[in-house]
Design a protein around this motif. Structure first.
Motif, PDB file in Angstrom:
ATOM      1  N   ILE A  30       0.840  -1.202   0.000  1.00  0.00           N
ATOM      2  CA  ILE A  30       0.000   0.000   0.000  1.00  0.00           C
ATOM      3  C   ILE A  30       0.870   1.246   0.000  1.00  0.00           C
ATOM      4  CG2 ILE A  30      -1.636   1.362   1.373  1.00  0.00           C
ATOM      5  CD1 ILE A  30      -2.789  -1.381   2.334  1.00  0.00           C
ATOM      6  N   LEU A  31       1.932   1.226   0.777  1.00  0.00           N
ATOM      7  CA  LEU A  31       2.794   2.406   0.898  1.00  0.00           C
ATOM      8  C   LEU A  31       3.677   2.636  -0.310  1.00  0.00           C
ATOM      9  CD1 LEU A  31       3.927   2.105   4.614  1.00  0.00           C
ATOM     10  CD2 LEU A  31       2.273   3.716   3.646  1.00  0.00           C
ATOM     11  N   LEU A  32       4.112   1.573  -0.979  1.00  0.00           N
ATOM     12  CA  LEU A  32       5.097   1.729  -2.044  1.00  0.00           C
ATOM     13  C   LEU A  32       4.582   1.455  -3.455  1.00  0.00           C
ATOM     14  CD1 LEU A  32       8.226   0.193  -0.289  1.00  0.00           C
ATOM     15  CD2 LEU A  32       7.607   2.597  -0.549  1.00  0.00           C
ATOM     16  N   ALA A  33       3.352   0.975  -3.582  1.00  0.00           N
ATOM     17  CA  ALA A  33       2.828   0.626  -4.909  1.00  0.00           C
ATOM     18  C   ALA A  33       2.850   1.832  -5.844  1.00  0.00           C
ATOM     19  CB  ALA A  33       1.406   0.086  -4.793  1.00  0.00           C
ATOM     20  N   GLU A  34       3.422   1.631  -7.006  1.00  0.00           N
ATOM     21  CA  GLU A  34       3.452   2.668  -8.035  1.00  0.00           C
ATOM     22  C   GLU A  34       2.438   2.366  -9.123  1.00  0.00           C
ATOM     23  OE1 GLU A  34       7.491   3.058  -9.340  1.00  0.00           O
ATOM     24  OE2 GLU A  34       8.238   3.231  -7.294  1.00  0.00           O
ATOM     25  N   SER A  35       1.908   1.149  -9.123  1.00  0.00           N
ATOM     26  CA  SER A  35       0.981   0.728 -10.171  1.00  0.00           C
ATOM     27  C   SER A  35      -0.438   1.237  -9.946  1.00  0.00           C
ATOM     28  CB  SER A  35       0.954  -0.798 -10.251  1.00  0.00           C
ATOM     29  OG  SER A  35       0.466  -1.326  -9.027  1.00  0.00           O
ATOM     30  N   GLN A  36      -0.675   1.846  -8.817  1.00  0.00           N
ATOM     31  CA  GLN A  36      -2.029   2.275  -8.477  1.00  0.00           C
ATOM     32  C   GLN A  36      -2.474   3.526  -9.243  1.00  0.00           C
ATOM     33  OE1 GLN A  36      -4.258   0.777  -5.995  1.00  0.00           O
ATOM     34  NE2 GLN A  36      -2.873  -0.887  -6.476  1.00  0.00           N
ATOM     35  N   GLU A  37      -1.530   4.264  -9.853  1.00  0.00           N
ATOM     36  CA  GLU A  37      -1.860   5.495 -10.592  1.00  0.00           C
ATOM     37  C   GLU A  37      -2.696   6.436  -9.736  1.00  0.00           C
ATOM     38  OE1 GLU A  37      -3.640   4.110 -14.200  1.00  0.00           O
ATOM     39  OE2 GLU A  37      -1.769   3.274 -14.909  1.00  0.00           O
ATOM     40  N   ARG A  38      -2.138   6.794  -8.593  1.00  0.00           N
ATOM     41  CA  ARG A  38      -2.860   7.609  -7.628  1.00  0.00           C
ATOM     42  C   ARG A  38      -2.237   8.986  -7.480  1.00  0.00           C
ATOM     43  NH1 ARG A  38      -2.130   3.557  -2.743  1.00  0.00           N
ATOM     44  NH2 ARG A  38      -0.060   3.665  -3.595  1.00  0.00           N
ATOM     45  N   MET A  39      -3.023   9.882  -6.888  1.00  0.00           N
ATOM     46  CA  MET A  39      -2.575  11.220  -6.524  1.00  0.00           C
ATOM     47  C   MET A  39      -2.928  11.415  -5.060  1.00  0.00           C
ATOM     48  SD  MET A  39      -1.487  12.647  -9.398  1.00  0.00           S
ATOM     49  CE  MET A  39      -1.501  14.409  -9.148  1.00  0.00           C
ATOM     50  N   ILE A  40      -2.136  12.220  -4.388  1.00  0.00           N
ATOM     51  CA  ILE A  40      -2.466  12.608  -3.020  1.00  0.00           C
ATOM     52  C   ILE A  40      -2.665  14.118  -3.027  1.00  0.00           C
ATOM     53  CG2 ILE A  40      -0.043  12.838  -2.321  1.00  0.00           C
ATOM     54  CD1 ILE A  40      -0.900  11.877   0.475  1.00  0.00           C
ATOM     55  N   ILE A  41      -3.738  14.543  -2.378  1.00  0.00           N
ATOM     56  CA  ILE A  41      -3.987  15.980  -2.282  1.00  0.00           C
ATOM     57  C   ILE A  41      -4.107  16.364  -0.813  1.00  0.00           C
ATOM     58  CG2 ILE A  41      -5.036  16.212  -4.555  1.00  0.00           C
ATOM     59  CD1 ILE A  41      -7.769  16.317  -3.178  1.00  0.00           C
ATOM     60  N   GLU A  42      -3.688  17.568  -0.526  1.00  0.00           N
ATOM     61  CA  GLU A  42      -3.825  18.113   0.820  1.00  0.00           C
ATOM     62  C   GLU A  42      -4.929  19.157   0.792  1.00  0.00           C
ATOM     63  OE1 GLU A  42      -1.462  21.191   3.722  1.00  0.00           O
ATOM     64  OE2 GLU A  42      -0.325  20.154   2.170  1.00  0.00           O
ATOM     65  N   VAL A  43      -5.890  18.982   1.678  1.00  0.00           N
ATOM     66  CA  VAL A  43      -6.986  19.955   1.818  1.00  0.00           C
ATOM     67  C   VAL A  43      -7.209  20.212   3.301  1.00  0.00           C
ATOM     68  CG1 VAL A  43      -8.142  19.251  -0.326  1.00  0.00           C
ATOM     69  CG2 VAL A  43      -8.836  18.231   1.825  1.00  0.00           C
ATOM     70  N   ARG A  44      -7.747  21.372   3.595  1.00  0.00           N
ATOM     71  CA  ARG A  44      -8.104  21.690   4.983  1.00  0.00           C
ATOM     72  C   ARG A  44      -9.315  20.838   5.366  1.00  0.00           C
ATOM     73  NH1 ARG A  44      -5.401  26.096   6.670  1.00  0.00           N
ATOM     74  NH2 ARG A  44      -4.490  27.432   5.074  1.00  0.00           N
ATOM     75  N   PRO A  45      -9.436  20.499   6.642  1.00  0.00           N
ATOM     76  CA  PRO A  45     -10.555  19.650   7.085  1.00  0.00           C
ATOM     77  C   PRO A  45     -11.920  20.168   6.639  1.00  0.00           C
ATOM     78  CG  PRO A  45      -8.982  19.875   8.864  1.00  0.00           C
ATOM     79  CD  PRO A  45      -8.524  20.812   7.748  1.00  0.00           C
ATOM     80  N   GLU A  46     -12.101  21.461   6.630  1.00  0.00           N
ATOM     81  CA  GLU A  46     -13.406  22.008   6.244  1.00  0.00           C
ATOM     82  C   GLU A  46     -13.709  21.842   4.747  1.00  0.00           C
ATOM     83  OE1 GLU A  46     -10.555  25.620   6.449  1.00  0.00           O
ATOM     84  OE2 GLU A  46     -10.900  23.825   7.640  1.00  0.00           O
ATOM     85  N   ASN A  47     -12.730  21.435   3.943  1.00  0.00           N
ATOM     86  CA  ASN A  47     -12.943  21.249   2.508  1.00  0.00           C
ATOM     87  C   ASN A  47     -13.014  19.789   2.074  1.00  0.00           C
ATOM     88  OD1 ASN A  47     -12.971  24.042   2.012  1.00  0.00           O
ATOM     89  ND2 ASN A  47     -10.748  24.101   1.925  1.00  0.00           N
ATOM     90  N   VAL A  48     -12.873  18.873   3.015  1.00  0.00           N
ATOM     91  CA  VAL A  48     -12.864  17.445   2.678  1.00  0.00           C
ATOM     92  C   VAL A  48     -14.168  17.025   2.000  1.00  0.00           C
ATOM     93  CG1 VAL A  48     -12.844  15.099   3.632  1.00  0.00           C
ATOM     94  CG2 VAL A  48     -11.167  16.792   4.401  1.00  0.00           C
TER      95      VAL A  48
END
Length: 120
Positions: A51-69
């Motif tokens: 889960i931590l190292l998989a590159e095949s997942q084609e994912r993005m991580i975004i940072e948002v403030r809690p009020e925007n989740v």
């Protein structure tokens, strides 16, 4: 992005979620706590390591403030994009990963993003 609710965004290419999340947190002088159980998976049965190292997942991580989740969640649902709140930024400069109710990783951020110590 035009709404200004995304604070940061990073591709999960090299080093997957571990690399992208630690770099993002360290860039802001923060730590991060990852909830591996909350990571949406295309490949079932991945270990915590996967889960931590998989590159095949084609994912993005975004940072948002809690009020925007919730607004981000609505956008993801509208476009049928897998979405999950997979972690939180912390004032403690540590990289912590929880999976199946256990803390699996608990490391200082500097160890991950500060470079390896020189070998004598």
């Amino acid at each position: 992005m035009d709404r200004g609710i995304v604070e940061a965004c990073k591709d999960l290419g090299a080093a997957g979620l571990a690399g992208a999340s630690s770099e993002m947190a360290a860039g802001g002088g923060l730590g991060i706590r990852i909830f591996a159980d909350a990571v949406p998976l295309r490949e079932k049965g991945l270990t915590t390591y996967g889960i931590l190292l998989a590159e095949s997942q084609e994912r993005m991580i975004i940072e948002v403030r809690p009020e925007n989740v919730e607004e981000i969640a609505e956008i993801a649902r509208k476009y049928d994009i897998a979405f999950g709140v997979v972690g939180v930024l912390t004032q403690e400069k540590k990289f912590v990963v929880e999976h199946n109710g256990e803390v699996i990783v608990d490391l200082p951020m500097d160890l991950l993003v500060g470079g390896a110590p020189p070998y004598d």
